[in-house]
Design an enzyme around this catalytic site. Structure first.
Site, PDB file in Angstrom:
ATOM      1  CG  HIS A  43      23.884 -10.194 -13.240  1.00 20.38           C
ATOM      2  ND1 HIS A  43      24.478 -10.580 -14.414  1.00 20.38           N
ATOM      3  CD2 HIS A  43      22.711  -9.606 -13.579  1.00 20.38           C
ATOM      4  CE1 HIS A  43      23.700 -10.237 -15.434  1.00 20.38           C
ATOM      5  NE2 HIS A  43      22.617  -9.646 -14.965  1.00 20.38           N
ATOM      6  CE  LYS A  62      21.476 -13.511 -13.651  1.00 23.46           C
ATOM      7  NZ  LYS A  62      20.032 -13.708 -13.682  1.00 23.46           N
TER       8      LYS A  62
HETATM    9  N1  LIG Z   1      14.036 -10.849 -17.549  1.00 21.49           N
HETATM   10  C1  LIG Z   1      14.491  -9.783 -16.868  1.00 21.49           C
HETATM   11  O1  LIG Z   1      14.495  -8.634 -17.366  1.00 21.49           O
HETATM   12  C2  LIG Z   1      14.980  -9.982 -15.448  1.00 21.49           C
HETATM   13  C3  LIG Z   1      15.449  -8.904 -14.685  1.00 21.49           C
HETATM   14  C4  LIG Z   1      15.809  -9.131 -13.363  1.00 21.49           C
HETATM   15  C5  LIG Z   1      15.690 -10.398 -12.826  1.00 21.49           C
HETATM   16  N2  LIG Z   1      15.255 -11.429 -13.603  1.00 21.49           N
HETATM   17  C6  LIG Z   1      15.021 -12.791 -13.066  1.00 21.49           C
HETATM   18  O2  LIG Z   1      13.788 -12.767 -12.365  1.00 21.49           O
HETATM   19  C7  LIG Z   1      13.808 -13.724 -11.301  1.00 21.49           C
HETATM   20  C8  LIG Z   1      13.439 -13.034  -9.991  1.00 21.49           C
HETATM   21  O3  LIG Z   1      14.367 -12.007  -9.706  1.00 21.49           O
HETATM   22  P1  LIG Z   1      14.252 -11.124  -8.365  1.00 21.49           P
HETATM   23  O4  LIG Z   1      15.460 -10.260  -8.390  1.00 21.49           O
HETATM   24  O5  LIG Z   1      12.903 -10.517  -8.219  1.00 21.49           O
HETATM   25  O6  LIG Z   1      14.431 -12.274  -7.254  1.00 21.49           O
HETATM   26  P2  LIG Z   1      13.999 -12.256  -5.717  1.00 21.49           P
HETATM   27  O7  LIG Z   1      14.733 -13.381  -5.071  1.00 21.49           O
HETATM   28  O8  LIG Z   1      14.127 -10.878  -5.154  1.00 21.49           O
HETATM   29  O9  LIG Z   1      12.432 -12.611  -5.760  1.00 21.49           O
HETATM   30  C9  LIG Z   1      11.931 -13.869  -6.135  1.00 21.49           C
HETATM   31  C10 LIG Z   1      10.481 -13.969  -5.684  1.00 21.49           C
HETATM   32  O10 LIG Z   1       9.951 -15.224  -6.138  1.00 21.49           O
HETATM   33  C11 LIG Z   1       9.321 -15.868  -5.033  1.00 21.49           C
HETATM   34  N3  LIG Z   1       9.346 -17.323  -5.232  1.00 21.49           N
HETATM   35  C12 LIG Z   1      10.412 -18.170  -5.190  1.00 21.49           C
HETATM   36  N4  LIG Z   1      10.001 -19.422  -5.412  1.00 21.49           N
HETATM   37  C13 LIG Z   1       8.661 -19.368  -5.623  1.00 21.49           C
HETATM   38  C14 LIG Z   1       7.673 -20.340  -5.909  1.00 21.49           C
HETATM   39  N5  LIG Z   1       7.975 -21.644  -5.988  1.00 21.49           N
HETATM   40  N6  LIG Z   1       6.395 -19.919  -6.090  1.00 21.49           N
HETATM   41  C15 LIG Z   1       6.079 -18.616  -5.991  1.00 21.49           C
HETATM   42  N7  LIG Z   1       6.975 -17.643  -5.693  1.00 21.49           N
HETATM   43  C16 LIG Z   1       8.253 -18.028  -5.517  1.00 21.49           C
HETATM   44  C17 LIG Z   1      10.118 -15.418  -3.803  1.00 21.49           C
HETATM   45  O11 LIG Z   1       9.377 -15.592  -2.611  1.00 21.49           O
HETATM   46  C18 LIG Z   1      10.291 -13.935  -4.171  1.00 21.49           C
HETATM   47  O12 LIG Z   1       9.096 -13.235  -3.868  1.00 21.49           O
HETATM   48  C19 LIG Z   1      15.209 -14.349 -11.362  1.00 21.49           C
HETATM   49  O13 LIG Z   1      15.153 -15.531 -12.150  1.00 21.49           O
HETATM   50  C20 LIG Z   1      16.047 -13.293 -12.079  1.00 21.49           C
HETATM   51  O14 LIG Z   1      17.166 -13.847 -12.754  1.00 21.49           O
HETATM   52  C21 LIG Z   1      14.892 -11.231 -14.892  1.00 21.49           C
END
Ligand SMILES: NC(=O)c1ccc[n+]([C@@H]2O[C@H](COP(=O)([O-])OP(=O)(O)OC[C@H]3O[C@@H](n4cnc5c(N)ncnc54)[C@H](O)[C@@H]3O)[C@@H](O)[C@H]2O)c1
Length: 239
Positions: A135, A139
């Protein structure tokens, strides 16, 4: 469909693009900078909440949506030590929850392939098995939620493997998950069976985030009007 985006990072923004193109409306966008706007009243404006934040905030966010009576799709990984707790909150609230370690249709088909291959390999102890995942460097969790799902499927069928470890295996009972962090990889997962004679491996490589985002929107469309706890198996009719 009115959607609350809890988490407006890479995934939240990719979901917005697809949801709006499908004619849905985003009524709330929450990121770390405006958590004060994440009130019960605000989230209740939505038909469904889609939560992609971080391992540290996912449980609390999902709980808040369920207590507000709003169905929730959760994609944040790395918090499943609290799964039993969130399940009972969902049941108490007569709520609706769908969690997937990976929302992409391709990966969910890959999960089925992994299970099928593990069933075939169960009778061939001459093969050892290991997992690899790659990844991007931002991550937070390792191994990935997807790798854990894949590992649990293998553990379920290969009797000689008792637990997964996120390091090279030191004995035959350990299933090794090797995690690498290399930009800009959106996600690669490999399951490799090796014997002295040959190797068999299956690989899924995501090219971008559109697969995850599209699957999350599909899941949101699916859970509207339903009660209970769901997975992508039901969404994709693989159950
Ligand atoms: N299930 C899936 O298919 C899949 C796919 C990609 C990513 N993910 C997971 O999704 C999550 C987010 O990934 P991303 O790439 O968008 O990350 P990112 O860092 O780009 O975005 C995270 C977002 O969450 C917000 N955030 C953080 N803490 C917060 C809180 N306490 N309250 C509200 N908002 C908060 C941040 O400000 C940001 O807007 C990660 O855990 C990642 O592993 C899952």
């Amino acid at each position: 469909m009115k959607i609350a985006l809890i988490g407006y990072g890479k995934m939240g923004q990719a979901i917005e693009e697809i949801a709006v193109a499908k004619g849905h409306e985003i009524v709330l966008k929450i990121s770390i900078d405006n958590t004060a706007d994440f009130t019960t009243e605000a989230v209740q404006q939505a038909d469904v909440a889609i939560e992609f934040t971080s391992p540290h905030s996912a449980f609390e966010n999902v709980q808040k949506c369920l207590e507000a009576g709003v169905p929730v799709i959760c994609g944040s990984t790395g918090w499943l030590d609290k799964w039993d707790e969130i399940k009972s909150i969902c049941q108490q609230q007569n709520g609706t929850l769908l969690y997937a370690s990976n929302f992409s249709i391709g990966v969910n088909l890959f999960f089925e392939l992994n299970t099928y291959l593990a069933k075939l390999m169960a009778n061939h102890p001459e093969y050892d098995v290991l997992l690899e995942e790659i990844h991007h460097t931002q991550k937070r969790d390792a191994p990935s939620g997807t790798a854990i799902t894949l590992a649990e499927q293998v553990l379920h069928h290969i009797a000689s493997k008792k637990q997964w470890v996120n390091e090279p295996a030191t004995n035959k009972e350990q299933l090794s998950i090797v995690s690498e962090r290399i930009d800009p990889a959106p996600g690669t997962h490999k399951i490799k069976y090796t014997s002295p004679i040959d190797d068999i491996e299956i690989i899924h490589t995501a090219h971008n985030r559109k697969g995850f985002a599209g699957g999350a929107v599909l899941a949101a469309e699916f859970i509207i009007g339903k009660k209970g706890i769901f997975t992508m198996k039901e969404v994709l009719n693989l159950a």
